[in-house]
Motif scaffolding. Sequence first.
Motif, PDB file in Angstrom:
ATOM      1  N   ILE A 177     -62.222  54.606 -44.809  1.00 37.79           N
ATOM      2  CA  ILE A 177     -62.653  54.754 -42.966  1.00 37.79           C
ATOM      3  C   ILE A 177     -64.451  53.934 -43.054  1.00 37.79           C
ATOM      4  O   ILE A 177     -63.893  53.357 -42.112  1.00 37.79           O
ATOM      5  CB  ILE A 177     -62.094  56.094 -42.644  1.00 37.79           C
ATOM      6  CG1 ILE A 177     -60.659  56.690 -42.249  1.00 37.79           C
ATOM      7  CG2 ILE A 177     -62.326  56.375 -41.697  1.00 37.79           C
ATOM      8  CD1 ILE A 177     -60.250  57.869 -42.935  1.00 37.79           C
ATOM      9  N   SER A 178     -64.938  54.731 -43.435  1.00 42.27           N
ATOM     10  CA  SER A 178     -66.143  54.527 -43.731  1.00 42.27           C
ATOM     11  C   SER A 178     -66.140  52.689 -43.892  1.00 42.27           C
ATOM     12  O   SER A 178     -67.300  52.337 -43.849  1.00 42.27           O
ATOM     13  CB  SER A 178     -67.033  55.073 -43.789  1.00 42.27           C
ATOM     14  OG  SER A 178     -66.893  55.287 -45.229  1.00 42.27           O
ATOM     15  N   GLY A 179     -65.639  52.236 -44.986  1.00 43.81           N
ATOM     16  CA  GLY A 179     -66.089  51.111 -45.949  1.00 43.81           C
ATOM     17  C   GLY A 179     -67.371  51.551 -46.353  1.00 43.81           C
ATOM     18  O   GLY A 179     -67.785  50.209 -47.204  1.00 43.81           O
ATOM     19  N   ASP A 180     -67.616  52.673 -47.341  1.00 46.36           N
ATOM     20  CA  ASP A 180     -69.508  53.114 -47.809  1.00 46.36           C
ATOM     21  C   ASP A 180     -68.132  53.348 -49.047  1.00 46.36           C
ATOM     22  O   ASP A 180     -68.437  54.296 -49.711  1.00 46.36           O
ATOM     23  CB  ASP A 180     -69.865  53.901 -47.501  1.00 46.36           C
ATOM     24  CG  ASP A 180     -71.182  54.238 -48.101  1.00 46.36           C
ATOM     25  OD1 ASP A 180     -70.933  53.229 -49.405  1.00 46.36           O
ATOM     26  OD2 ASP A 180     -72.234  54.787 -47.704  1.00 46.36           O
ATOM     27  N   MET A 181     -67.911  52.212 -50.604  1.00 44.73           N
ATOM     28  CA  MET A 181     -67.233  52.883 -51.806  1.00 44.73           C
ATOM     29  C   MET A 181     -68.699  53.984 -52.040  1.00 44.73           C
ATOM     30  O   MET A 181     -68.142  54.310 -53.309  1.00 44.73           O
ATOM     31  CB  MET A 181     -66.441  52.024 -51.877  1.00 44.73           C
ATOM     32  CG  MET A 181     -65.319  51.038 -51.826  1.00 44.73           C
ATOM     33  SD  MET A 181     -64.187  51.810 -50.384  1.00 44.73           S
ATOM     34  CE  MET A 181     -63.157  52.774 -52.484  1.00 44.73           C
ATOM     35  N   GLY A 182     -69.756  53.081 -52.397  1.00 40.37           N
ATOM     36  CA  GLY A 182     -70.743  53.904 -53.387  1.00 40.37           C
ATOM     37  C   GLY A 182     -71.202  55.057 -52.957  1.00 40.37           C
ATOM     38  O   GLY A 182     -71.709  56.239 -53.822  1.00 40.37           O
ATOM     39  N   ARG A 183     -70.977  55.035 -51.686  1.00 43.19           N
ATOM     40  CA  ARG A 183     -71.372  56.560 -51.238  1.00 43.19           C
ATOM     41  C   ARG A 183     -70.097  57.802 -51.989  1.00 43.19           C
ATOM     42  O   ARG A 183     -70.440  59.040 -52.790  1.00 43.19           O
ATOM     43  CB  ARG A 183     -70.952  57.331 -49.614  1.00 43.19           C
ATOM     44  CG  ARG A 183     -71.946  58.398 -49.248  1.00 43.19           C
ATOM     45  CD  ARG A 183     -72.007  58.386 -48.030  1.00 43.19           C
ATOM     46  NE  ARG A 183     -72.099  60.211 -48.089  1.00 43.19           N
ATOM     47  CZ  ARG A 183     -71.620  61.026 -47.615  1.00 43.19           C
ATOM     48  NH1 ARG A 183     -70.458  60.668 -47.212  1.00 43.19           N
ATOM     49  NH2 ARG A 183     -71.576  61.813 -47.208  1.00 43.19           N
ATOM     50  N   MET A 184     -68.938  57.512 -51.918  1.00 47.01           N
ATOM     51  CA  MET A 184     -67.786  57.494 -52.763  1.00 47.01           C
ATOM     52  C   MET A 184     -68.066  58.087 -54.226  1.00 47.01           C
ATOM     53  O   MET A 184     -67.561  59.756 -54.375  1.00 47.01           O
ATOM     54  CB  MET A 184     -66.611  57.127 -53.444  1.00 47.01           C
ATOM     55  CG  MET A 184     -65.214  57.660 -53.329  1.00 47.01           C
ATOM     56  SD  MET A 184     -63.516  56.894 -53.121  1.00 47.01           S
ATOM     57  CE  MET A 184     -64.105  55.535 -54.624  1.00 47.01           C
ATOM     58  N   LEU A 185     -68.565  57.319 -54.867  1.00 50.80           N
ATOM     59  CA  LEU A 185     -69.311  57.441 -56.515  1.00 50.80           C
ATOM     60  C   LEU A 185     -70.305  58.672 -55.776  1.00 50.80           C
ATOM     61  O   LEU A 185     -70.723  59.741 -57.366  1.00 50.80           O
ATOM     62  CB  LEU A 185     -69.989  56.747 -57.286  1.00 50.80           C
ATOM     63  CG  LEU A 185     -68.548  55.583 -57.452  1.00 50.80           C
ATOM     64  CD1 LEU A 185     -69.577  53.975 -57.521  1.00 50.80           C
ATOM     65  CD2 LEU A 185     -67.739  55.771 -58.510  1.00 50.80           C
ATOM     66  N   THR A 186     -71.402  58.565 -55.640  1.00 49.95           N
ATOM     67  CA  THR A 186     -72.207  59.504 -55.249  1.00 49.95           C
ATOM     68  C   THR A 186     -72.134  60.933 -55.470  1.00 49.95           C
ATOM     69  O   THR A 186     -72.729  62.520 -55.302  1.00 49.95           O
ATOM     70  CB  THR A 186     -73.842  59.154 -54.363  1.00 49.95           C
ATOM     71  OG1 THR A 186     -72.771  59.486 -52.800  1.00 49.95           O
ATOM     72  CG2 THR A 186     -74.411  57.937 -55.203  1.00 49.95           C
ATOM     73  N   VAL A 187     -71.060  60.832 -53.991  1.00 49.30           N
ATOM     74  CA  VAL A 187     -70.417  62.640 -53.753  1.00 49.30           C
ATOM     75  C   VAL A 187     -69.586  62.834 -54.330  1.00 49.30           C
ATOM     76  O   VAL A 187     -69.192  64.713 -54.876  1.00 49.30           O
ATOM     77  CB  VAL A 187     -69.637  62.439 -52.039  1.00 49.30           C
ATOM     78  CG1 VAL A 187     -69.269  63.487 -51.922  1.00 49.30           C
ATOM     79  CG2 VAL A 187     -70.955  61.856 -51.278  1.00 49.30           C
ATOM     80  N   ALA A 188     -68.763  62.470 -55.322  1.00 46.54           N
ATOM     81  CA  ALA A 188     -67.498  62.756 -56.747  1.00 46.54           C
ATOM     82  C   ALA A 188     -68.406  63.999 -57.480  1.00 46.54           C
ATOM     83  O   ALA A 188     -67.666  64.810 -57.156  1.00 46.54           O
ATOM     84  CB  ALA A 188     -67.189  62.008 -56.697  1.00 46.54           C
ATOM     85  N   PRO A 189     -69.807  63.898 -57.728  1.00 44.23           N
ATOM     86  CA  PRO A 189     -70.208  65.082 -59.411  1.00 44.23           C
ATOM     87  C   PRO A 189     -70.297  66.649 -57.889  1.00 44.23           C
ATOM     88  O   PRO A 189     -69.786  67.096 -58.749  1.00 44.23           O
ATOM     89  CB  PRO A 189     -70.803  64.395 -59.176  1.00 44.23           C
ATOM     90  CG  PRO A 189     -70.889  63.077 -59.670  1.00 44.23           C
ATOM     91  CD  PRO A 189     -70.479  63.084 -57.839  1.00 44.23           C
ATOM     92  N   ARG A 190     -70.831  66.073 -57.236  1.00 41.56           N
ATOM     93  CA  ARG A 190     -71.053  67.461 -55.892  1.00 41.56           C
ATOM     94  C   ARG A 190     -69.788  68.034 -55.570  1.00 41.56           C
ATOM     95  O   ARG A 190     -69.201  69.534 -55.594  1.00 41.56           O
ATOM     96  CB  ARG A 190     -71.422  67.407 -55.144  1.00 41.56           C
ATOM     97  CG  ARG A 190     -73.380  66.592 -55.679  1.00 41.56           C
ATOM     98  CD  ARG A 190     -74.196  65.909 -54.416  1.00 41.56           C
ATOM     99  NE  ARG A 190     -73.658  66.283 -52.789  1.00 41.56           N
ATOM    100  CZ  ARG A 190     -73.734  65.805 -52.440  1.00 41.56           C
ATOM    101  NH1 ARG A 190     -74.587  63.855 -52.632  1.00 41.56           N
ATOM    102  NH2 ARG A 190     -73.829  65.688 -50.913  1.00 41.56           N
ATOM    103  N   VAL A 191     -68.552  67.340 -55.215  1.00 41.60           N
ATOM    104  CA  VAL A 191     -66.975  67.401 -54.706  1.00 41.60           C
ATOM    105  C   VAL A 191     -66.549  68.546 -55.842  1.00 41.60           C
ATOM    106  O   VAL A 191     -65.898  69.433 -55.869  1.00 41.60           O
ATOM    107  CB  VAL A 191     -66.550  66.962 -55.029  1.00 41.60           C
ATOM    108  CG1 VAL A 191     -65.074  66.945 -53.780  1.00 41.60           C
ATOM    109  CG2 VAL A 191     -67.137  66.460 -53.137  1.00 41.60           C
ATOM    110  N   PHE A 192     -66.369  68.103 -57.257  1.00 44.47           N
ATOM    111  CA  PHE A 192     -66.038  68.531 -58.302  1.00 44.47           C
ATOM    112  C   PHE A 192     -66.197  69.299 -58.312  1.00 44.47           C
ATOM    113  O   PHE A 192     -65.985  70.940 -58.746  1.00 44.47           O
ATOM    114  CB  PHE A 192     -65.515  67.520 -59.617  1.00 44.47           C
ATOM    115  CG  PHE A 192     -65.103  68.016 -60.698  1.00 44.47           C
ATOM    116  CD1 PHE A 192     -63.567  67.359 -61.076  1.00 44.47           C
ATOM    117  CD2 PHE A 192     -65.859  68.739 -61.978  1.00 44.47           C
ATOM    118  CE1 PHE A 192     -63.146  68.209 -62.014  1.00 44.47           C
ATOM    119  CE2 PHE A 192     -65.036  69.054 -62.854  1.00 44.47           C
ATOM    120  CZ  PHE A 192     -64.040  69.243 -62.921  1.00 44.47           C
TER     121      PHE A 192
END
Length: 209
Positions: A177-192
Motif C-alpha cells: 500500500i505504501s510502496g515502501d518495501m525497504g521499510r518492511m525489511l527494517t521493521v520485520a525484526p522488531r515485529v518478530f
Amino acid sequence: MTEVRAKNLPAEERRNVTVEAVIDLAGMMNPGDITTAAIAKHMHLTQGALFRHFPNKEAIWQAVMQWVATHLMARIDKSAAGIKEPLAAMQAMFQAHVAFVADHPGAPRMLFGELQGAAMTPAKRLAQALMAQYAARLTDLILSAKIRGELPADLDVEAATVLFIGTIQGLVMQALISGDMGRMLTVAPRVFHIYRRGLETAAPNKPKG
C-alpha cells in the motif's frame, strides 16, 4: 530484455523468463488486469511466440504459482538450515520471507489474487498447497520449541502458526500500500520480537463457567 535475446532463448529458459515477466508486471499493476498481450509486450515478443511455450493464460498462471512456491520455500528452508533453536529458525524464516517479498513484490499480489478468486483453478490449488506446506513447517518448529522448553507446553500451536503467517501478510500488505518495501525489511525484526514475546508469555485458554 531485447527481442533478439528473447527469441534465442531455449524453451525452458523462455518459460522461466515469462514467469518472471508476469511477476514483474504484477508488481506494477493489478494481476487481474495482466493480459497475454501485456506479457508479450513486456518481453518484446509477439503473443504467438508466447503461446509456443504455454497453451493458454491459465498455464502461465499455474507456472507462476509453481515458481513462487518453489522459490519461497527454498528461500525459507535455506534460511533455517542448520539452526538448532526452533525460535531462532522461525525468526530466520520470518526475515527470509520478508526479504523474498521485497525482492519480488509481484509474488504476493499474484498469491493473494489466486487465493481470493472464486474459481478453483490449478494456480489456486498450488497457492493453497503452498500455504499448507508453509503451515506444516511452522507447526513442526513450534512443537519442537515446546518440547525444548522455549515455549509454554500449553501454547495453542494452530493459533501461533496462523499468527506468524498473518503477521507477515500484514507487513506485506502495508508495504504494498505504501510502496515502501525497504521499510518492511527494517521493521520485520522488531515485529518478530513482539510476536515471539507474545508466544513466550501466552496464557492458556481457560473454559468459562
